[in-house]
Design a protein around this motif. Structure first.
Motif, mmCIF file in Angstrom:
data_model
loop_
_atom_site.group_PDB
_atom_site.id
_atom_site.type_symbol
_atom_site.label_atom_id
_atom_site.label_comp_id
_atom_site.label_asym_id
_atom_site.label_seq_id
_atom_site.Cartn_x
_atom_site.Cartn_y
_atom_site.Cartn_z
ATOM 1 N N ASN A 1 0.819 -1.216 0.000
ATOM 2 C CA ASN A 1 0.000 0.000 0.000
ATOM 3 C C ASN A 1 0.850 1.263 0.000
ATOM 4 O O ASN A 1 0.506 2.254 -0.659
ATOM 5 C CB ASN A 1 -0.966 -0.013 1.184
ATOM 6 N N VAL A 2 1.967 1.252 0.718
ATOM 7 C CA VAL A 2 2.884 2.405 0.702
ATOM 8 C C VAL A 2 3.450 2.598 -0.699
ATOM 9 O O VAL A 2 3.503 3.717 -1.216
ATOM 10 C CB VAL A 2 4.018 2.232 1.747
ATOM 11 N N ALA A 3 3.879 1.504 -1.323
ATOM 12 C CA ALA A 3 4.415 1.586 -2.686
ATOM 13 C C ALA A 3 3.354 2.144 -3.637
ATOM 14 O O ALA A 3 3.662 2.992 -4.493
ATOM 15 C CB ALA A 3 4.886 0.213 -3.160
ATOM 16 N N HIS A 4 2.116 1.701 -3.474
ATOM 17 C CA HIS A 4 1.033 2.185 -4.337
ATOM 18 C C HIS A 4 0.799 3.681 -4.135
ATOM 19 O O HIS A 4 0.618 4.428 -5.100
ATOM 20 C CB HIS A 4 -0.252 1.396 -4.070
ATOM 21 N N GLY A 5 0.814 4.128 -2.897
ATOM 22 C CA GLY A 5 0.640 5.561 -2.627
ATOM 23 C C GLY A 5 1.757 6.388 -3.245
ATOM 24 O O GLY A 5 1.505 7.433 -3.863
ATOM 25 N N ASN A 6 2.986 5.923 -3.109
ATOM 26 C CA ASN A 6 4.124 6.633 -3.715
ATOM 27 C C ASN A 6 4.034 6.621 -5.232
ATOM 28 O O ASN A 6 4.327 7.628 -5.893
ATOM 29 C CB ASN A 6 5.445 6.008 -3.257
ATOM 30 N N ALA A 7 3.620 5.493 -5.799
ATOM 31 C CA ALA A 7 3.496 5.390 -7.255
ATOM 32 C C ALA A 7 2.385 6.299 -7.783
ATOM 33 O O ALA A 7 2.521 6.890 -8.859
ATOM 34 C CB ALA A 7 3.241 3.944 -7.662
ATOM 35 N N THR A 8 1.317 6.428 -7.028
ATOM 36 C CA THR A 8 0.236 7.338 -7.418
ATOM 37 C C THR A 8 0.758 8.768 -7.477
ATOM 38 O O THR A 8 0.453 9.523 -8.410
ATOM 39 C CB THR A 8 -0.949 7.220 -6.438
ATOM 40 N N THR B 1 15.472 13.129 -15.280
ATOM 41 C CA THR B 1 16.747 13.523 -14.671
ATOM 42 C C THR B 1 16.762 14.943 -14.127
ATOM 43 O O THR B 1 17.628 15.278 -13.325
ATOM 44 C CB THR B 1 17.889 13.358 -15.686
ATOM 45 N N ASP B 2 15.810 15.772 -14.519
ATOM 46 C CA ASP B 2 15.829 17.171 -14.096
ATOM 47 C C ASP B 2 14.768 17.509 -13.044
ATOM 48 O O ASP B 2 14.563 18.668 -12.721
ATOM 49 C CB ASP B 2 15.686 18.100 -15.305
ATOM 50 N N SER B 3 14.116 16.494 -12.484
ATOM 51 C CA SER B 3 13.140 16.737 -11.421
ATOM 52 C C SER B 3 13.573 15.985 -10.168
ATOM 53 O O SER B 3 13.370 14.769 -10.059
ATOM 54 C CB SER B 3 11.736 16.286 -11.835
ATOM 55 N N THR B 4 14.148 16.714 -9.243
ATOM 56 C CA THR B 4 14.606 16.103 -7.997
ATOM 57 C C THR B 4 13.449 15.425 -7.269
ATOM 58 O O THR B 4 13.613 14.329 -6.721
ATOM 59 C CB THR B 4 15.238 17.175 -7.086
ATOM 60 N N TYR B 5 12.274 16.046 -7.287
ATOM 61 C CA TYR B 5 11.129 15.475 -6.580
ATOM 62 C C TYR B 5 10.712 14.132 -7.187
ATOM 63 O O TYR B 5 10.480 13.164 -6.472
ATOM 64 C CB TYR B 5 9.959 16.455 -6.559
ATOM 65 N N VAL B 6 10.635 14.066 -8.515
ATOM 66 C CA VAL B 6 10.278 12.799 -9.161
ATOM 67 C C VAL B 6 11.340 11.746 -8.867
ATOM 68 O O VAL B 6 11.016 10.589 -8.588
ATOM 69 C CB VAL B 6 10.062 12.979 -10.682
ATOM 70 N N LEU B 7 12.602 12.127 -8.900
ATOM 71 C CA LEU B 7 13.673 11.166 -8.595
ATOM 72 C C LEU B 7 13.561 10.643 -7.159
ATOM 73 O O LEU B 7 13.812 9.459 -6.902
ATOM 74 C CB LEU B 7 15.043 11.790 -8.846
ATOM 75 N N LEU B 8 13.163 11.507 -6.231
ATOM 76 C CA LEU B 8 12.955 11.063 -4.845
ATOM 77 C C LEU B 8 11.775 10.092 -4.740
ATOM 78 O O LEU B 8 11.847 9.085 -4.027
ATOM 79 C CB LEU B 8 12.739 12.259 -3.924
ATOM 80 N N ILE B 9 10.705 10.417 -5.444
ATOM 81 C CA ILE B 9 9.547 9.513 -5.465
ATOM 82 C C ILE B 9 9.975 8.172 -6.060
ATOM 83 O O ILE B 9 9.642 7.111 -5.527
ATOM 84 C CB ILE B 9 8.379 10.113 -6.280
#
Length: 135
Positions: free
Chosen positions: A16-23, A93-101
């Motif tokens: 469920n955590v993985a699903h929330g992060n993937a969403t 590669t240019d979105s730190t937030y997406v890379l963290l997700i």
């Protein structure tokens, strides 16, 4: 008094955590693609968003595998999630937030893969004993 960790409950929680992060990953990549000013960025993030569509499908399959006790498929779906998110990493590669997700989804999916092996009986692990040894 401490309670033993229920491996099945812990596994469902991690799925469920993985699903929330993937969403969140799907939302962010779609948002960036829609707001991109140049076609190259739009194309990269649209491709990443499609990766996340696959990730969410694999996580839904992982949950069904978990529910049916098919831990081999649970492990396989966790591995597919890792690959799909790593594909997104090469584009975002240019979105730190997406890379963290992405990293969060990969980390939780690695845990899913490991837990699937424990649930399948490939390893024995006494969480209760570890809890007391850690005190």
């Amino acid at each position: 008094a401490a309670e033993a960790v229920d491996l099945r409950s812990a596994s469902l929680y991690v799925i469920n955590v993985a699903h929330g992060n993937a969403t969140e990953g799907k939302f962010q990549t779609t948002r960036i693609a829609r707001g991109a000013g140049d076609p190259e960025t739009r194309q990269r993030y649209n491709a990443c968003s499609k990766d996340y569509t696959d990730v969410l499908l694999s996580l839904a399959r992982a949950k069904k595998s978990y529910s049916s006790g098919n831990y081999s498929d649970l492990k396989s779906n966790g591995a597919i999630v890792i690959k799909d998110v790593q594909d997104c990493d090469t584009k975002a590669t240019d979105s730190t937030y997406v890379l963290l997700i992405n990293q969060d989804v990969v980390d939780t999916s690695r845990i899913i893969v490991i837990l699937a092996d424990y649930l399948a009986g490939k390893y024995w692990f006494d969480f209760y004993a570890v809890y007391y040894l850690g005190k």
